[in-house]
Write a protein that holds these residues in place. Structure first.
Motif, PDB file in Angstrom:
ATOM      1  N   VAL A  46       0.724  -1.339   0.129  1.00  0.00           N
ATOM      2  CA  VAL A  46       0.022  -0.053   0.111  1.00  0.00           C
ATOM      3  C   VAL A  46       0.864   1.344  -0.056  1.00  0.00           C
ATOM      4  N   GLN A  47       0.670   2.042  -1.064  1.00  0.00           N
ATOM      5  CA  GLN A  47       1.409   3.552  -1.216  1.00  0.00           C
ATOM      6  C   GLN A  47       0.738   4.628  -0.964  1.00  0.00           C
ATOM      7  N   ALA A  48      -0.712   4.479  -1.306  1.00  0.00           N
ATOM      8  CA  ALA A  48      -1.575   5.579  -1.049  1.00  0.00           C
ATOM      9  C   ALA A  48      -2.821   5.117  -0.542  1.00  0.00           C
ATOM     10  N   ILE A  49      -3.598   5.938   0.463  1.00  0.00           N
ATOM     11  CA  ILE A  49      -4.663   5.552   1.084  1.00  0.00           C
ATOM     12  C   ILE A  49      -5.465   7.019   1.286  1.00  0.00           C
ATOM     13  N   MET A  50      -6.920   7.097   0.741  1.00  0.00           N
ATOM     14  CA  MET A  50      -7.631   8.152   0.959  1.00  0.00           C
ATOM     15  C   MET A  50      -9.175   7.386   1.657  1.00  0.00           C
ATOM     16  N   PHE A  51      -9.437   8.114   2.547  1.00  0.00           N
ATOM     17  CA  PHE A  51     -10.743   7.624   3.250  1.00  0.00           C
ATOM     18  C   PHE A  51     -11.585   8.806   3.744  1.00  0.00           C
ATOM     19  N   LEU A  75      -1.087  10.073   2.412  1.00  0.00           N
ATOM     20  CA  LEU A  75      -2.409   9.680   3.194  1.00  0.00           C
ATOM     21  C   LEU A  75      -3.269  11.067   2.997  1.00  0.00           C
ATOM     22  N   ILE A  76      -4.666  10.740   2.728  1.00  0.00           N
ATOM     23  CA  ILE A  76      -5.653  11.593   2.507  1.00  0.00           C
ATOM     24  C   ILE A  76      -6.663  11.464   3.534  1.00  0.00           C
ATOM     25  N   VAL A  77      -7.231  12.209   4.285  1.00  0.00           N
ATOM     26  CA  VAL A  77      -8.262  12.068   5.398  1.00  0.00           C
ATOM     27  C   VAL A  77      -9.215  13.219   5.116  1.00  0.00           C
ATOM     28  N   ASP A  78     -10.354  12.830   4.517  1.00  0.00           N
ATOM     29  CA  ASP A  78     -11.090  14.030   3.819  1.00  0.00           C
ATOM     30  C   ASP A  78     -12.261  14.387   4.937  1.00  0.00           C
ATOM     31  N   SER A  79     -12.213  13.985   6.109  1.00  0.00           N
ATOM     32  CA  SER A  79     -13.362  14.348   7.039  1.00  0.00           C
ATOM     33  C   SER A  79     -12.793  14.362   8.300  1.00  0.00           C
ATOM     34  N   PHE A  80     -13.615  14.900   9.393  1.00  0.00           N
ATOM     35  CA  PHE A  80     -13.522  14.885  10.763  1.00  0.00           C
ATOM     36  C   PHE A  80     -13.371  13.598  11.218  1.00  0.00           C
ATOM     37  N   VAL A  81     -11.999  13.424  12.003  1.00  0.00           N
ATOM     38  CA  VAL A  81     -11.971  12.166  12.673  1.00  0.00           C
ATOM     39  C   VAL A  81     -11.701  12.492  14.217  1.00  0.00           C
ATOM     40  N   ALA A  82     -12.602  11.559  14.834  1.00  0.00           N
ATOM     41  CA  ALA A  82     -12.693  11.613  16.254  1.00  0.00           C
ATOM     42  C   ALA A  82     -11.185  11.569  17.166  1.00  0.00           C
ATOM     43  N   ASP A  83     -11.158  12.314  18.046  1.00  0.00           N
ATOM     44  CA  ASP A  83      -9.867  12.425  18.999  1.00  0.00           C
ATOM     45  C   ASP A  83      -9.398  11.028  19.321  1.00  0.00           C
ATOM     46  N   ARG A  96       4.940  10.784   2.341  1.00  0.00           N
ATOM     47  CA  ARG A  96       5.581  11.980   1.792  1.00  0.00           C
ATOM     48  C   ARG A  96       4.543  13.000   1.565  1.00  0.00           C
ATOM     49  N   TYR A  97       3.122  12.764   1.422  1.00  0.00           N
ATOM     50  CA  TYR A  97       2.204  13.601   1.273  1.00  0.00           C
ATOM     51  C   TYR A  97       1.251  13.332   2.295  1.00  0.00           C
ATOM     52  N   LEU A  98       0.725  14.543   3.025  1.00  0.00           N
ATOM     53  CA  LEU A  98      -0.205  14.289   4.020  1.00  0.00           C
ATOM     54  C   LEU A  98      -1.406  15.424   3.956  1.00  0.00           C
ATOM     55  N   TYR A  99      -2.276  15.025   3.601  1.00  0.00           N
ATOM     56  CA  TYR A  99      -3.763  16.065   3.510  1.00  0.00           C
ATOM     57  C   TYR A  99      -4.876  15.608   4.633  1.00  0.00           C
ATOM     58  N   TRP A 100      -4.782  16.447   5.668  1.00  0.00           N
ATOM     59  CA  TRP A 100      -5.615  16.027   6.684  1.00  0.00           C
ATOM     60  C   TRP A 100      -6.312  17.298   7.397  1.00  0.00           C
ATOM     61  N   PRO A 101      -7.265  18.062   6.568  1.00  0.00           N
ATOM     62  CA  PRO A 101      -7.872  19.174   7.107  1.00  0.00           C
ATOM     63  C   PRO A 101      -8.476  19.052   8.359  1.00  0.00           C
ATOM     64  N   ARG A 102      -8.758  19.857   9.288  1.00  0.00           N
ATOM     65  CA  ARG A 102      -9.397  19.646  10.541  1.00  0.00           C
ATOM     66  C   ARG A 102      -8.634  18.512  11.523  1.00  0.00           C
ATOM     67  N   TYR A 103      -7.488  18.269  11.256  1.00  0.00           N
ATOM     68  CA  TYR A 103      -6.577  17.413  12.254  1.00  0.00           C
ATOM     69  C   TYR A 103      -6.775  17.800  13.675  1.00  0.00           C
ATOM     70  N   PRO A 104      -7.504  16.848  14.634  1.00  0.00           N
ATOM     71  CA  PRO A 104      -7.999  17.179  15.622  1.00  0.00           C
ATOM     72  C   PRO A 104      -6.759  17.306  17.009  1.00  0.00           C
ATOM     73  N   LEU A 105      -5.577  16.861  16.941  1.00  0.00           N
ATOM     74  CA  LEU A 105      -4.671  16.868  17.762  1.00  0.00           C
ATOM     75  C   LEU A 105      -3.656  18.029  17.837  1.00  0.00           C
ATOM     76  N   GLU A 106      -2.981  18.252  18.995  1.00  0.00           N
ATOM     77  CA  GLU A 106      -1.990  19.367  19.007  1.00  0.00           C
ATOM     78  C   GLU A 106      -0.923  19.432  18.216  1.00  0.00           C
ATOM     79  N   SER A 107      -0.374  18.071  17.921  1.00  0.00           N
ATOM     80  CA  SER A 107       0.794  17.652  17.199  1.00  0.00           C
ATOM     81  C   SER A 107       0.615  16.459  16.304  1.00  0.00           C
ATOM     82  N   LEU A 108       1.673  15.915  15.569  1.00  0.00           N
ATOM     83  CA  LEU A 108       1.886  14.795  15.014  1.00  0.00           C
ATOM     84  C   LEU A 108       2.169  13.736  16.166  1.00  0.00           C
ATOM     85  N   PRO A 109       1.823  12.676  15.742  1.00  0.00           N
ATOM     86  CA  PRO A 109       2.351  11.417  16.567  1.00  0.00           C
ATOM     87  C   PRO A 109       3.795  11.512  17.105  1.00  0.00           C
TER      88      PRO A 109
END
Length: 221
Positions: A46-51, A75-83, A96-109
């Motif tokens: 798996v090289q690309a995932i969008m959900f 990685l593309i996450v196109d909607s709000f995800v629970a904390d 390499r490419y991260l698209y995550w609008p409304r990312y709900p945490l204060e920092s990356l893991p």
């Protein structure tokens, strides 16, 4: 024509192995993604995932270890995800490419090493501090954190010599743009519009994007 080509590409990927989506190199279908995440086994293909989280959130899936996708690049996450879900989320260092609008945490893991990141787009995120100070983003080219109202500190970009575009529009908790930005020779676009708390902005002759006029504070040691 573009839609037809995209659909053809998805069909070809799907036909690679109908019974085991973990062997595909791209995952777009929410049902297939759910199956792979639930099984939680090594899936190096798996090289690309969008959900869309909104379409799988009611299923019995409380965590996801994306590190098992050891070659995941997009990685593309196109909607709000629970904390609660994101708090247990691990990202692979291959990303390499991260698209995550409304990312709900204060920092990356904390266990994620972003050295391979080329672009990240996290508009309207809850981020305060993106990553640890000792992490070097040597491959980074594009940052998009616009309307991340709680962002108060930028990552270390002194070694990010490939970066060309930074969008910080509406980051109202951001107080300063680090002086090291003036050494980013390839940076041509910096948007700091509506950064109402911004007090320091170094001079960057190469930048052509929208600039907010602010008081130039002296560099401190």
């Amino acid at each position: 024509m573009h839609d037809l080509l995209e659909e053809l590409g998805r069909t070809i990927v799907w036909e690679q192995c109908i019974e085991d989506p973990g062997k595909w190199n791209r995952l777009f279908n929410d049902e297939d993604i759910y199956r792979v995440l639930k099984i939680n086994k090594e899936t190096p293909n798996v090289q690309a995932i969008m959900f869309a989280w909104s379409r799988i959130k009611k299923r019995p899936l409380k965590s996801a270890d994306l590190k098992v996708m050891s070659n995941l690049k997009m990685l593309i996450v196109d909607s709000f995800v629970a904390d609660s879900f994101v708090a247990s989320l691990d990202l692979p260092d291959s990303l390499r490419y991260l698209y995550w609008p409304r990312y709900p945490l204060e920092s990356l893991p904390s266990n994620f090493s972003p050295e391979n990141l080329v672009e990240f787009h996290m508009q309207y995120s809850q981020v305060k501090k993106l990553c640890k100070k000792d992490q070097i983003l040597v491959n980074l080219e594009v940052i998009d954190l616009k309307q991340s109202w709680y962002l108060s500190e930028l990552p270390n970009l002194s070694e990010s010599l490939k970066i060309v575009s930074i969008d910080l529009f509406g980051c109202r908790s951001l107080v300063e743009i680090p002086w090291s930005f003036q050494h980013l020779d390839k940076l041509t676009h910096l948007d700091v519009g509506d950064c109402t708390s911004l007090e320091y902005l170094p001079e960057m002759p190469s930048v052509t994007g929208h600039m907010l006029k602010t008081k130039k504070m002296p560099k401190t040691s």
